[in-house]
Design an enzyme around this catalytic site. Structure first.
Site, PDB file in Angstrom:
ATOM      1  N   LYS A   1      43.776  66.089  53.493  1.00 38.38           N
ATOM      2  CA  LYS A   1      44.129  67.052  54.532  1.00 38.38           C
ATOM      3  C   LYS A   1      45.270  67.957  54.073  1.00 38.38           C
ATOM      4  CE  LYS A   1      44.667  67.287  59.556  1.00 38.38           C
ATOM      5  NZ  LYS A   1      44.697  66.521  60.807  1.00 38.38           N
TER       6      LYS A   1
ATOM      7  N   GLU B   1      47.536  59.238  45.679  1.00 32.10           N
ATOM      8  CA  GLU B   1      46.424  58.617  44.959  1.00 32.10           C
ATOM      9  C   GLU B   1      45.326  59.637  44.650  1.00 32.10           C
ATOM     10  OE1 GLU B   1      47.976  55.438  47.912  1.00 32.10           O
ATOM     11  OE2 GLU B   1      47.683  57.612  47.841  1.00 32.10           O
TER      12      GLU B   1
ATOM     13  N   GLY C   1      42.605  61.870  60.267  1.00 37.76           N
ATOM     14  CA  GLY C   1      41.892  61.433  59.076  1.00 37.76           C
ATOM     15  C   GLY C   1      40.827  60.394  59.340  1.00 37.76           C
ATOM     16  N   ARG C   2      41.144  59.387  60.152  1.00 36.75           N
ATOM     17  CA  ARG C   2      40.176  58.309  60.391  1.00 36.75           C
ATOM     18  C   ARG C   2      39.078  58.713  61.361  1.00 36.75           C
ATOM     19  NH1 ARG C   2      45.176  57.302  62.084  1.00 36.75           N
ATOM     20  NH2 ARG C   2      45.639  56.842  64.288  1.00 36.75           N
TER      21      ARG C   2
ATOM     22  N   GLU D   1      45.203  51.079  62.326  1.00 39.48           N
ATOM     23  CA  GLU D   1      46.055  52.247  62.115  1.00 39.48           C
ATOM     24  C   GLU D   1      46.288  52.978  63.439  1.00 39.48           C
ATOM     25  OE1 GLU D   1      46.077  54.470  58.191  1.00 39.48           O
ATOM     26  OE2 GLU D   1      45.205  56.007  59.493  1.00 39.48           O
TER      27      GLU D   1
ATOM     28  N   HIS E   1      27.947  31.281  55.358  1.00 35.56           N
ATOM     29  CA  HIS E   1      28.164  30.311  54.276  1.00 35.56           C
ATOM     30  C   HIS E   1      29.575  30.422  53.707  1.00 35.56           C
ATOM     31  CE1 HIS E   1      23.896  29.095  54.064  1.00 35.56           C
ATOM     32  NE2 HIS E   1      23.690  30.331  54.491  1.00 35.56           N
TER      33      HIS E   1
ATOM     34  N   LYS F   1      55.142  55.348  51.541  1.00 38.86           N
ATOM     35  CA  LYS F   1      55.048  56.558  50.724  1.00 38.86           C
ATOM     36  C   LYS F   1      56.413  57.016  50.241  1.00 38.86           C
ATOM     37  CE  LYS F   1      50.865  58.467  52.899  1.00 38.86           C
ATOM     38  NZ  LYS F   1      50.334  59.608  53.680  1.00 38.86           N
TER      39      LYS F   1
END
Length: 537
Positions: free
Chosen positions: A208, A214, A269-270, A355, A386, A501
Protein backbone atom coordinates in the site's frame (compact mmCIF):
# COMPACT_ATOMS: atom_id res chain seq x y z
CA UNK A 1 -13.61 -11.66 34.51
CA UNK A 2 -14.32 -7.91 34.62
CA UNK A 3 -17.76 -7.09 33.22
CA UNK A 4 -18.16 -3.37 33.99
CA UNK A 5 -18.31 -2.26 30.36
CA UNK A 6 -21.06 -4.79 29.63
CA UNK A 7 -23.07 -4.11 32.78
CA UNK A 8 -24.17 -0.82 31.24
CA UNK A 9 -26.23 -2.87 28.81
CA UNK A 10 -29.64 -3.60 30.31
CA UNK A 11 -29.70 -7.12 28.84
CA UNK A 12 -26.36 -8.21 30.27
CA UNK A 13 -28.01 -9.30 33.51
CA UNK A 14 -30.40 -11.50 31.53
CA UNK A 15 -27.43 -13.09 29.78
CA UNK A 16 -25.72 -13.71 33.12
CA UNK A 17 -28.86 -15.38 34.48
CA UNK A 18 -29.19 -17.49 31.35
CA UNK A 19 -25.54 -18.51 31.62
CA UNK A 20 -25.98 -19.65 35.21
CA UNK A 21 -29.01 -21.67 34.16
CA UNK A 22 -27.47 -23.57 31.24
CA UNK A 23 -23.70 -23.50 31.78
CA UNK A 24 -23.70 -27.08 33.08
CA UNK A 25 -26.04 -28.42 30.41
CA UNK A 26 -24.79 -31.01 27.98
CA UNK A 27 -25.41 -30.37 24.30
CA UNK A 28 -27.14 -33.73 24.06
CA UNK A 29 -29.73 -32.55 26.61
CA UNK A 30 -30.80 -29.74 24.29
CA UNK A 31 -31.46 -32.27 21.55
CA UNK A 32 -33.27 -34.67 23.88
CA UNK A 33 -35.59 -31.87 24.97
CA UNK A 34 -36.22 -30.52 21.46
CA UNK A 35 -36.68 -32.79 18.46
CA UNK A 36 -36.89 -29.76 16.19
CA UNK A 37 -33.61 -28.20 17.35
CA UNK A 38 -31.82 -28.40 14.00
CA UNK A 39 -34.61 -26.57 12.16
CA UNK A 40 -34.76 -23.89 14.85
CA UNK A 41 -30.99 -23.40 15.00
CA UNK A 42 -29.96 -23.51 11.34
CA UNK A 43 -30.19 -21.22 8.32
CA UNK A 44 -30.35 -22.04 4.61
CA UNK A 45 -28.69 -19.19 2.72
CA UNK A 46 -30.02 -19.07 -0.86
CA UNK A 47 -29.69 -22.86 -1.13
CA UNK A 48 -25.92 -22.24 -1.39
CA UNK A 49 -24.94 -22.99 2.19
CA UNK A 50 -26.35 -24.38 5.40
CA UNK A 51 -25.30 -22.75 8.66
CA UNK A 52 -26.03 -25.10 11.57
CA UNK A 53 -25.43 -23.71 15.05
CA UNK A 54 -27.53 -26.25 16.94
CA UNK A 55 -24.50 -28.00 18.49
CA UNK A 56 -23.80 -25.11 20.85
CA UNK A 57 -24.41 -24.62 24.57
CA UNK A 58 -27.26 -22.22 23.93
CA UNK A 59 -31.04 -22.20 24.11
CA UNK A 60 -33.67 -19.90 22.62
CA UNK A 61 -33.28 -17.47 25.50
CA UNK A 62 -29.52 -17.25 24.94
CA UNK A 63 -30.01 -16.13 21.35
CA UNK A 64 -32.91 -13.87 22.30
CA UNK A 65 -30.89 -11.99 24.92
CA UNK A 66 -27.71 -11.93 22.79
CA UNK A 67 -29.64 -10.27 19.97
CA UNK A 68 -31.28 -7.83 22.41
CA UNK A 69 -27.80 -7.15 23.78
CA UNK A 70 -26.34 -6.20 20.40
CA UNK A 71 -29.34 -4.04 19.54
CA UNK A 72 -28.72 -2.16 22.77
CA UNK A 73 -25.09 -1.78 21.58
CA UNK A 74 -26.57 -0.03 18.50
CA UNK A 75 -25.03 -2.52 16.14
CA UNK A 76 -27.25 -1.48 13.23
CA UNK A 77 -26.01 2.09 13.51
CA UNK A 78 -22.41 0.83 13.36
CA UNK A 79 -23.19 -1.35 10.34
CA UNK A 80 -24.83 1.58 8.57
CA UNK A 81 -21.84 3.80 9.30
CA UNK A 82 -19.51 1.32 7.64
CA UNK A 83 -21.63 0.83 4.53
CA UNK A 84 -22.27 4.58 4.15
CA UNK A 85 -18.59 5.48 4.24
CA UNK A 86 -18.35 7.23 7.60
CA UNK A 87 -14.85 7.27 9.10
CA UNK A 88 -15.27 4.38 11.50
CA UNK A 89 -11.51 3.72 11.51
CA UNK A 90 -11.16 6.52 14.04
CA UNK A 91 -7.47 6.16 14.92
CA UNK A 92 -6.49 6.49 11.26
CA UNK A 93 -9.32 8.89 10.35
CA UNK A 94 -10.45 6.69 7.49
CA UNK A 95 -13.59 5.15 6.06
CA UNK A 96 -13.84 1.38 5.70
CA UNK A 97 -15.37 0.58 2.32
CA UNK A 98 -14.12 -2.77 1.07
CA UNK A 99 -17.80 -3.64 0.53
CA UNK A 100 -17.92 -1.07 -2.29
CA UNK A 101 -15.30 -3.04 -4.22
CA UNK A 102 -17.70 -5.93 -4.74
CA UNK A 103 -20.86 -3.99 -5.53
CA UNK A 104 -22.43 -4.47 -8.98
CA UNK A 105 -21.93 -1.54 -11.33
CA UNK A 106 -25.49 -0.25 -10.84
CA UNK A 107 -24.80 0.42 -7.16
CA UNK A 108 -23.60 3.98 -6.57
CA UNK A 109 -21.46 4.95 -3.59
CA UNK A 110 -20.28 8.36 -2.49
CA UNK A 111 -17.54 9.42 -0.13
CA UNK A 112 -16.84 13.07 0.69
CA UNK A 113 -19.17 14.01 -2.19
CA UNK A 114 -17.05 12.04 -4.68
CA UNK A 115 -18.45 9.18 -6.71
CA UNK A 116 -16.05 6.41 -5.72
CA UNK A 117 -18.09 3.94 -7.75
CA UNK A 118 -16.47 5.43 -10.86
CA UNK A 119 -12.98 4.97 -9.39
CA UNK A 120 -13.72 1.36 -8.55
CA UNK A 121 -15.14 0.74 -12.01
CA UNK A 122 -12.05 2.23 -13.68
CA UNK A 123 -9.73 0.18 -11.50
CA UNK A 124 -11.60 -3.03 -12.30
CA UNK A 125 -11.56 -2.22 -16.00
CA UNK A 126 -7.78 -1.72 -15.91
CA UNK A 127 -7.38 -5.07 -14.16
CA UNK A 128 -9.68 -6.72 -16.70
CA UNK A 129 -7.77 -5.39 -19.73
CA UNK A 130 -4.40 -6.24 -18.23
CA UNK A 131 -5.39 -9.79 -17.28
CA UNK A 132 -6.95 -10.36 -20.71
CA UNK A 133 -3.75 -9.28 -22.46
CA UNK A 134 -1.52 -11.42 -20.25
CA UNK A 135 -3.71 -14.53 -20.44
CA UNK A 136 -4.11 -14.27 -24.24
CA UNK A 137 -0.40 -13.67 -24.77
CA UNK A 138 -0.85 -10.17 -26.23
CA UNK A 139 1.37 -8.71 -23.52
CA UNK A 140 4.85 -10.15 -23.91
CA UNK A 141 8.14 -9.87 -22.07
CA UNK A 142 11.17 -7.84 -23.17
CA UNK A 143 12.43 -10.67 -25.41
CA UNK A 144 9.08 -11.09 -27.16
CA UNK A 145 8.07 -14.28 -25.39
CA UNK A 146 4.67 -14.90 -23.83
CA UNK A 147 4.27 -14.62 -20.06
CA UNK A 148 4.16 -17.98 -18.30
CA UNK A 149 4.64 -17.05 -14.62
CA UNK A 150 3.30 -14.34 -12.31
CA UNK A 151 5.07 -13.63 -9.01
CA UNK A 152 3.06 -11.76 -6.38
CA UNK A 153 5.58 -10.00 -4.10
CA UNK A 154 3.78 -8.92 -0.92
CA UNK A 155 3.21 -9.86 2.68
CA UNK A 156 0.25 -9.93 5.10
CA UNK A 157 -2.93 -8.76 3.38
CA UNK A 158 -0.96 -8.34 0.16
CA UNK A 159 -0.45 -12.10 0.01
CA UNK A 160 -2.78 -14.06 2.33
CA UNK A 161 -6.09 -13.25 0.60
CA UNK A 162 -4.92 -13.70 -3.01
CA UNK A 163 -3.03 -16.88 -2.14
CA UNK A 164 -6.04 -18.33 -0.33
CA UNK A 165 -8.49 -17.64 -3.16
CA UNK A 166 -6.04 -18.74 -5.86
CA UNK A 167 -5.49 -22.07 -4.10
CA UNK A 168 -9.20 -22.52 -3.38
CA UNK A 169 -10.06 -21.99 -7.07
CA UNK A 170 -7.24 -24.17 -8.35
CA UNK A 171 -9.67 -26.02 -10.63
CA UNK A 172 -10.62 -22.73 -12.31
CA UNK A 173 -7.07 -21.73 -13.18
CA UNK A 174 -5.70 -21.13 -16.68
CA UNK A 175 -2.17 -21.95 -17.85
CA UNK A 176 -0.44 -19.13 -15.97
CA UNK A 177 1.65 -20.26 -13.00
CA UNK A 178 1.16 -18.04 -9.95
CA UNK A 179 3.80 -17.77 -7.21
CA UNK A 180 3.69 -15.90 -3.89
CA UNK A 181 6.82 -14.36 -2.44
CA UNK A 182 6.29 -12.93 1.03
CA UNK A 183 8.96 -14.00 3.50
CA UNK A 184 12.20 -12.04 3.51
CA UNK A 185 14.10 -15.29 4.14
CA UNK A 186 16.30 -15.56 1.04
CA UNK A 187 15.42 -19.24 0.70
CA UNK A 188 11.88 -18.18 -0.21
CA UNK A 189 13.25 -16.02 -3.02
CA UNK A 190 15.78 -18.63 -4.19
CA UNK A 191 13.13 -21.35 -4.36
CA UNK A 192 10.95 -19.21 -6.63
CA UNK A 193 13.83 -18.06 -8.85
CA UNK A 194 14.65 -21.73 -9.48
CA UNK A 195 11.13 -22.34 -10.76
CA UNK A 196 10.79 -19.42 -13.15
CA UNK A 197 12.34 -17.92 -16.26
CA UNK A 198 12.85 -14.18 -15.78
CA UNK A 199 12.12 -13.37 -19.42
CA UNK A 200 8.66 -14.93 -19.23
CA UNK A 201 7.72 -13.71 -15.75
CA UNK A 202 5.70 -10.78 -14.43
CA UNK A 203 6.34 -9.34 -10.97
CA UNK A 204 3.49 -7.72 -9.06
CA UNK A 205 4.98 -5.65 -6.22
CA UNK A 206 2.12 -5.28 -3.74
CA UNK A 207 2.44 -2.73 -0.94
CA UNK A 208 0.00 0.00 0.00
CA UNK A 209 2.78 2.44 0.92
CA UNK A 210 5.42 0.76 -1.24
CA UNK A 211 7.74 0.88 1.77
CA UNK A 212 7.02 -2.49 3.40
CA UNK A 213 10.47 -3.76 4.35
CA UNK A 214 10.07 -7.42 3.40
CA UNK A 215 8.33 -6.62 0.12
CA UNK A 216 10.79 -3.96 -1.05
CA UNK A 217 13.79 -6.09 -0.04
CA UNK A 218 12.48 -8.95 -2.17
CA UNK A 219 11.57 -6.59 -5.02
CA UNK A 220 15.03 -5.00 -5.09
CA UNK A 221 16.72 -8.40 -5.18
CA UNK A 222 14.55 -9.52 -8.10
CA UNK A 223 15.24 -6.24 -9.87
CA UNK A 224 19.01 -6.75 -9.45
CA UNK A 225 18.76 -10.26 -10.91
CA UNK A 226 16.64 -8.97 -13.78
CA UNK A 227 18.98 -6.10 -14.71
CA UNK A 228 21.99 -8.37 -14.41
CA UNK A 229 20.49 -10.70 -16.98
CA UNK A 230 18.87 -8.22 -19.38
CA UNK A 231 21.04 -5.15 -18.95
CA UNK A 232 19.12 -1.95 -19.52
CA UNK A 233 16.75 -0.85 -16.78
CA UNK A 234 14.14 0.10 -19.38
CA UNK A 235 13.33 -3.59 -19.80
CA UNK A 236 11.70 -3.44 -16.37
CA UNK A 237 8.72 -1.79 -18.06
CA UNK A 238 7.40 -5.08 -19.45
CA UNK A 239 7.90 -7.14 -16.32
CA UNK A 240 7.40 -5.06 -13.15
CA UNK A 241 4.04 -3.72 -11.92
CA UNK A 242 3.10 -1.98 -8.70
CA UNK A 243 -0.10 -2.38 -6.70
CA UNK A 244 -0.02 0.55 -4.31
CA UNK A 245 -1.65 3.67 -2.96
CA UNK A 246 1.61 5.50 -3.65
CA UNK A 247 2.62 6.84 -7.06
CA UNK A 248 6.03 8.36 -6.29
CA UNK A 249 7.58 5.35 -4.54
CA UNK A 250 6.92 2.87 -7.37
CA UNK A 251 8.24 5.41 -9.90
CA UNK A 252 11.42 5.84 -7.82
CA UNK A 253 11.79 2.06 -7.86
CA UNK A 254 11.69 2.15 -11.66
CA UNK A 255 8.09 1.20 -12.38
CA UNK A 256 6.31 3.35 -14.97
CA UNK A 257 3.16 5.22 -13.96
CA UNK A 258 0.95 3.23 -16.34
CA UNK A 259 2.11 0.04 -14.62
CA UNK A 260 0.70 1.11 -11.24
CA UNK A 261 -2.61 -0.36 -10.06
CA UNK A 262 -4.22 1.67 -7.31
CA UNK A 263 -5.05 0.54 -3.77
CA UNK A 264 -7.62 2.91 -2.31
CA UNK A 265 -6.80 4.47 1.06
CA UNK A 266 -10.21 3.46 2.40
CA UNK A 267 -9.38 -0.25 2.06
CA UNK A 268 -7.41 -1.98 4.80
CA UNK A 269 -4.72 -4.48 3.85
CA UNK A 270 -6.48 -7.56 5.23
CA UNK A 271 -9.65 -6.55 3.37
CA UNK A 272 -7.95 -5.81 0.05
CA UNK A 273 -8.34 -9.09 -1.89
CA UNK A 274 -11.40 -7.49 -3.53
CA UNK A 275 -9.27 -4.65 -4.96
CA UNK A 276 -6.30 -4.60 -7.35
CA UNK A 277 -4.47 -6.61 -4.68
CA UNK A 278 -6.48 -9.51 -6.13
CA UNK A 279 -4.83 -9.04 -9.54
CA UNK A 280 -2.80 -12.25 -9.25
CA UNK A 281 -6.07 -14.10 -8.62
CA UNK A 282 -7.75 -12.50 -11.63
CA UNK A 283 -4.75 -13.42 -13.77
CA UNK A 284 -5.11 -17.00 -12.59
CA UNK A 285 -8.89 -17.54 -12.91
CA UNK A 286 -9.87 -14.85 -15.41
CA UNK A 287 -12.09 -11.79 -15.14
CA UNK A 288 -15.46 -13.60 -15.33
CA UNK A 289 -14.66 -15.92 -12.43
CA UNK A 290 -13.23 -13.02 -10.42
CA UNK A 291 -16.54 -11.16 -10.90
CA UNK A 292 -18.40 -14.22 -9.57
CA UNK A 293 -16.10 -14.12 -6.55
CA UNK A 294 -17.05 -10.46 -5.99
CA UNK A 295 -20.73 -11.32 -6.47
CA UNK A 296 -20.56 -13.97 -3.75
CA UNK A 297 -19.18 -11.41 -1.31
CA UNK A 298 -21.81 -8.86 -2.32
CA UNK A 299 -24.80 -11.12 -1.70
CA UNK A 300 -23.42 -11.87 1.77
CA UNK A 301 -22.97 -8.10 2.29
CA UNK A 302 -26.65 -7.58 1.48
CA UNK A 303 -27.64 -10.44 3.78
CA UNK A 304 -25.61 -8.89 6.60
CA UNK A 305 -26.96 -5.40 5.98
CA UNK A 306 -30.66 -6.24 5.58
CA UNK A 307 -31.50 -9.64 7.12
CA UNK A 308 -33.13 -9.70 10.54
CA UNK A 309 -30.70 -10.61 13.29
CA UNK A 310 -32.26 -13.97 14.14
CA UNK A 311 -31.51 -15.15 10.58
CA UNK A 312 -28.31 -13.16 10.03
CA UNK A 313 -25.35 -15.54 9.74
CA UNK A 314 -22.45 -13.12 10.47
CA UNK A 315 -24.30 -11.69 13.46
CA UNK A 316 -25.10 -15.12 14.87
CA UNK A 317 -21.48 -16.22 14.39
CA UNK A 318 -20.33 -13.10 16.23
CA UNK A 319 -22.70 -13.32 19.20
CA UNK A 320 -22.03 -17.04 19.70
CA UNK A 321 -18.29 -16.32 19.70
CA UNK A 322 -18.88 -13.46 22.16
CA UNK A 323 -20.93 -15.82 24.36
CA UNK A 324 -18.06 -18.29 24.69
CA UNK A 325 -15.40 -15.59 24.98
CA UNK A 326 -16.98 -13.55 27.77
CA UNK A 327 -19.05 -16.12 29.67
CA UNK A 328 -17.14 -19.38 29.23
CA UNK A 329 -13.65 -17.78 29.02
CA UNK A 330 -12.95 -19.70 25.81
CA UNK A 331 -9.59 -18.41 24.60
CA UNK A 332 -9.34 -20.18 21.25
CA UNK A 333 -11.47 -20.84 18.20
CA UNK A 334 -10.64 -23.85 16.03
CA UNK A 335 -11.30 -23.59 12.29
CA UNK A 336 -11.59 -27.00 10.61
CA UNK A 337 -11.86 -26.97 6.83
CA UNK A 338 -12.90 -30.25 5.23
CA UNK A 339 -11.41 -29.34 1.87
CA UNK A 340 -7.74 -29.24 0.90
CA UNK A 341 -8.63 -26.28 -1.30
CA UNK A 342 -9.01 -24.29 1.94
CA UNK A 343 -5.58 -25.22 3.29
CA UNK A 344 -4.63 -21.54 3.60
CA UNK A 345 -7.84 -20.42 5.29
CA UNK A 346 -6.55 -20.52 8.87
CA UNK A 347 -3.55 -18.34 7.92
CA UNK A 348 -5.89 -15.84 6.30
CA UNK A 349 -8.36 -15.86 9.19
CA UNK A 350 -5.63 -15.46 11.80
CA UNK A 351 -4.71 -12.11 10.32
CA UNK A 352 -8.30 -11.06 9.67
CA UNK A 353 -9.39 -11.82 13.24
CA UNK A 354 -6.38 -11.28 15.48
CA UNK A 355 -5.04 -8.20 13.70
CA UNK A 356 -8.52 -6.69 13.84
CA UNK A 357 -9.57 -7.53 17.39
CA UNK A 358 -6.31 -8.27 19.18
CA UNK A 359 -6.45 -4.98 21.07
CA UNK A 360 -5.96 -3.97 24.72
CA UNK A 361 -7.41 -0.44 24.52
CA UNK A 362 -11.09 0.32 23.99
CA UNK A 363 -12.73 3.02 21.89
CA UNK A 364 -12.44 5.48 24.76
CA UNK A 365 -8.68 4.94 25.07
CA UNK A 366 -9.05 2.95 28.29
CA UNK A 367 -7.19 -0.23 29.11
CA UNK A 368 -9.30 -3.34 28.50
CA UNK A 369 -9.68 -5.78 31.40
CA UNK A 370 -11.59 -8.50 29.57
CA UNK A 371 -10.67 -10.89 26.76
CA UNK A 372 -10.79 -9.49 23.25
CA UNK A 373 -9.86 -11.62 20.23
CA UNK A 374 -9.71 -15.36 20.66
CA UNK A 375 -6.66 -17.16 19.30
CA UNK A 376 -7.48 -18.64 15.88
CA UNK A 377 -5.97 -21.98 14.91
CA UNK A 378 -6.95 -25.14 13.10
CA UNK A 379 -6.22 -27.21 10.05
CA UNK A 380 -7.58 -29.28 7.21
CA UNK A 381 -9.75 -32.32 7.81
CA UNK A 382 -9.14 -35.21 7.76
CA UNK A 383 -5.43 -34.57 8.36
CA UNK A 384 -5.98 -32.80 11.67
CA UNK A 385 -8.04 -35.73 12.95
CA UNK A 386 -4.71 -37.57 13.09
CA UNK A 387 -2.88 -34.76 14.90
CA UNK A 388 -4.63 -32.45 17.38
CA UNK A 389 -8.14 -33.93 17.50
CA UNK A 390 -7.05 -36.03 20.46
CA UNK A 391 -6.89 -32.78 22.45
CA UNK A 392 -10.35 -31.75 21.25
CA UNK A 393 -11.94 -35.03 22.26
CA UNK A 394 -10.17 -35.74 25.54
CA UNK A 395 -8.06 -32.72 26.46
CA UNK A 396 -8.73 -30.37 29.36
CA UNK A 397 -9.06 -27.22 27.24
CA UNK A 398 -12.54 -25.97 26.40
CA UNK A 399 -12.67 -24.73 22.83
CA UNK A 400 -15.28 -23.78 20.24
CA UNK A 401 -15.08 -24.96 16.63
CA UNK A 402 -16.19 -23.97 13.16
CA UNK A 403 -16.44 -26.87 10.70
CA UNK A 404 -16.51 -25.95 6.99
CA UNK A 405 -17.23 -28.33 4.12
CA UNK A 406 -18.36 -28.51 0.49
CA UNK A 407 -20.76 -31.16 -0.80
CA UNK A 408 -19.65 -31.04 -4.45
CA UNK A 409 -16.12 -30.73 -5.76
CA UNK A 410 -15.14 -29.43 -9.18
CA UNK A 411 -14.24 -32.99 -10.16
CA UNK A 412 -16.77 -35.83 -10.06
CA UNK A 413 -14.18 -38.60 -10.19
CA UNK A 414 -13.36 -40.78 -7.16
CA UNK A 415 -16.82 -40.30 -5.66
CA UNK A 416 -16.02 -42.51 -2.67
CA UNK A 417 -13.41 -39.96 -1.52
CA UNK A 418 -16.07 -37.30 -1.19
CA UNK A 419 -18.37 -39.67 0.72
CA UNK A 420 -15.48 -40.52 3.04
CA UNK A 421 -14.60 -36.84 3.57
CA UNK A 422 -18.15 -35.69 4.36
CA UNK A 423 -18.75 -38.72 6.58
CA UNK A 424 -15.78 -37.60 8.67
CA UNK A 425 -17.14 -34.04 8.73
CA UNK A 426 -20.51 -35.21 10.10
CA UNK A 427 -18.92 -37.75 12.46
CA UNK A 428 -16.54 -35.33 14.13
CA UNK A 429 -19.15 -32.67 14.90
CA UNK A 430 -21.37 -35.41 16.35
CA UNK A 431 -18.58 -37.03 18.38
CA UNK A 432 -17.38 -33.73 19.82
CA UNK A 433 -20.89 -32.70 20.82
CA UNK A 434 -22.21 -35.96 22.23
CA UNK A 435 -19.14 -37.94 23.30
CA UNK A 436 -19.63 -41.61 24.12
CA UNK A 437 -21.54 -43.27 26.91
CA UNK A 438 -20.15 -46.18 28.95
CA UNK A 439 -22.04 -48.56 31.18
CA UNK A 440 -21.12 -48.72 34.87
CA UNK A 441 -19.32 -52.03 34.45
CA UNK A 442 -16.96 -50.40 31.94
CA UNK A 443 -16.54 -47.25 34.00
CA UNK A 444 -13.05 -48.29 35.03
CA UNK A 445 -11.85 -47.90 31.44
CA UNK A 446 -11.16 -44.26 32.17
CA UNK A 447 -8.94 -43.71 29.18
CA UNK A 448 -11.82 -44.46 26.82
CA UNK A 449 -14.14 -41.84 28.24
CA UNK A 450 -15.39 -39.17 25.85
CA UNK A 451 -17.34 -36.52 27.68
CA UNK A 452 -18.31 -34.60 24.57
CA UNK A 453 -20.01 -31.22 25.03
CA UNK A 454 -17.52 -29.48 22.70
CA UNK A 455 -19.55 -26.85 20.80
CA UNK A 456 -19.31 -26.28 17.06
CA UNK A 457 -20.86 -24.50 14.11
CA UNK A 458 -21.24 -26.36 10.82
CA UNK A 459 -20.93 -24.33 7.63
CA UNK A 460 -21.67 -26.53 4.63
CA UNK A 461 -21.64 -25.21 1.07
CA UNK A 462 -23.31 -26.84 -1.90
CA UNK A 463 -20.14 -26.69 -4.00
CA UNK A 464 -16.64 -25.31 -4.49
CA UNK A 465 -16.85 -22.32 -6.82
CA UNK A 466 -15.99 -18.57 -6.95
CA UNK A 467 -19.35 -17.53 -5.44
CA UNK A 468 -18.88 -19.78 -2.41
CA UNK A 469 -15.44 -18.45 -1.47
CA UNK A 470 -16.74 -14.88 -1.87
CA UNK A 471 -19.59 -15.64 0.53
CA UNK A 472 -17.27 -17.33 3.03
CA UNK A 473 -14.75 -14.49 3.25
CA UNK A 474 -17.40 -11.78 3.43
CA UNK A 475 -19.23 -13.72 6.16
CA UNK A 476 -16.16 -13.87 8.40
CA UNK A 477 -15.26 -10.23 7.71
CA UNK A 478 -18.64 -9.15 9.04
CA UNK A 479 -18.51 -11.56 11.97
CA UNK A 480 -15.21 -10.00 13.07
CA UNK A 481 -16.57 -6.47 12.63
CA UNK A 482 -19.56 -7.25 14.88
CA UNK A 483 -17.24 -8.80 17.47
CA UNK A 484 -15.25 -5.56 17.52
CA UNK A 485 -18.39 -3.53 18.20
CA UNK A 486 -19.42 -5.86 21.03
CA UNK A 487 -15.93 -5.65 22.54
CA UNK A 488 -15.93 -1.83 22.20
CA UNK A 489 -12.72 -1.72 20.17
CA UNK A 490 -11.64 -0.33 16.81
CA UNK A 491 -11.20 -3.31 14.48
CA UNK A 492 -9.71 -1.61 11.45
CA UNK A 493 -6.30 -0.43 12.64
CA UNK A 494 -3.22 -2.47 13.60
CA UNK A 495 -0.92 -0.28 15.63
CA UNK A 496 0.52 -3.31 17.38
CA UNK A 497 2.30 -4.22 14.16
CA UNK A 498 4.21 -0.94 14.15
CA UNK A 499 6.36 -1.50 17.26
CA UNK A 500 8.29 -4.40 15.78
CA UNK A 501 8.89 -2.37 12.62
CA UNK A 502 10.44 0.55 14.50
CA UNK A 503 12.72 -1.71 16.58
CA UNK A 504 13.70 -3.57 13.40
CA UNK A 505 14.94 -0.40 11.70
CA UNK A 506 17.48 0.32 14.43
CA UNK A 507 18.80 -3.23 14.57
CA UNK A 508 18.91 -3.47 10.77
CA UNK A 509 21.16 -0.41 10.57
CA UNK A 510 23.46 -1.95 13.13
CA UNK A 511 23.78 -5.24 11.24
CA UNK A 512 23.88 -3.68 7.78
CA UNK A 513 26.75 -1.30 8.56
CA UNK A 514 28.64 -3.98 10.48
CA UNK A 515 29.61 -1.44 13.12
CA UNK A 516 29.77 -1.62 16.87
CA UNK A 517 26.45 -1.86 18.64
CA UNK A 518 25.63 1.79 19.34
CA UNK A 519 22.18 1.35 20.80
CA UNK A 520 21.24 0.43 24.33
CA UNK A 521 19.86 -3.09 24.29
CA UNK A 522 18.88 -5.60 26.92
CA UNK A 523 21.51 -8.26 27.58
CA UNK A 524 19.60 -10.90 25.60
CA UNK A 525 19.29 -8.84 22.40
CA UNK A 526 22.89 -7.60 22.81
CA UNK A 527 24.18 -11.13 23.29
CA UNK A 528 22.30 -12.53 20.30
CA UNK A 529 23.58 -9.74 18.04
CA UNK A 530 27.15 -10.42 19.21
CA UNK A 531 26.84 -14.09 18.27
CA UNK A 532 25.32 -13.14 14.93
CA UNK A 533 28.30 -10.90 14.13
CA UNK A 534 30.77 -13.54 15.31
CA UNK A 535 29.25 -16.37 13.28
CA UNK A 536 28.65 -14.18 10.23
CA UNK A 537 32.40 -13.69 9.91
Amino acid sequence: MVYKIFEKNKYFGDLCNNFEKIKNFDIKDFFINNNNRFNEFSINFMDILIFDYSKNIIDKNTIFYLLKFIKEMKIQSEINKMFSGQKINKTENSAVLHTVLRKPENFNSSLNNLNINLEVKQSLKKMKNFSYNVINGTLKGCTGKKITDVINVGIGGSELGPKLVNNFLKDYRNNLKIHYLSNVDNNNLIDILKKINLETSLFLIVSKTFTTSETITNANSIKECFIKKFGEEKNIFRHFYAISNSINNPIKFGISKENIFKIFNWVGGRYSIWSSVGLSTMLSIGYKNFKKFLYGAHIMDMHFLHEKYSKNIPILLAVISFWYNIFFDVETEVILSYSTRLKNFVDYLQQLSMESNGKNVDRDGKEILYNTSQIIWGGVGTNCQHSFFQLLHQGTRFVSCDFISFVNNFHNSFANHNINLLSNFFAQTKALAFGKKFSKKNNNIFYKKFFGNIPSNSIMFRKIDPVSIGILLSMYEHKIFVQGVLLNIFSFDQWGVELGKSVFKKIYKCLKRNKRINYTYDSSTYGLIKYYKKWKK
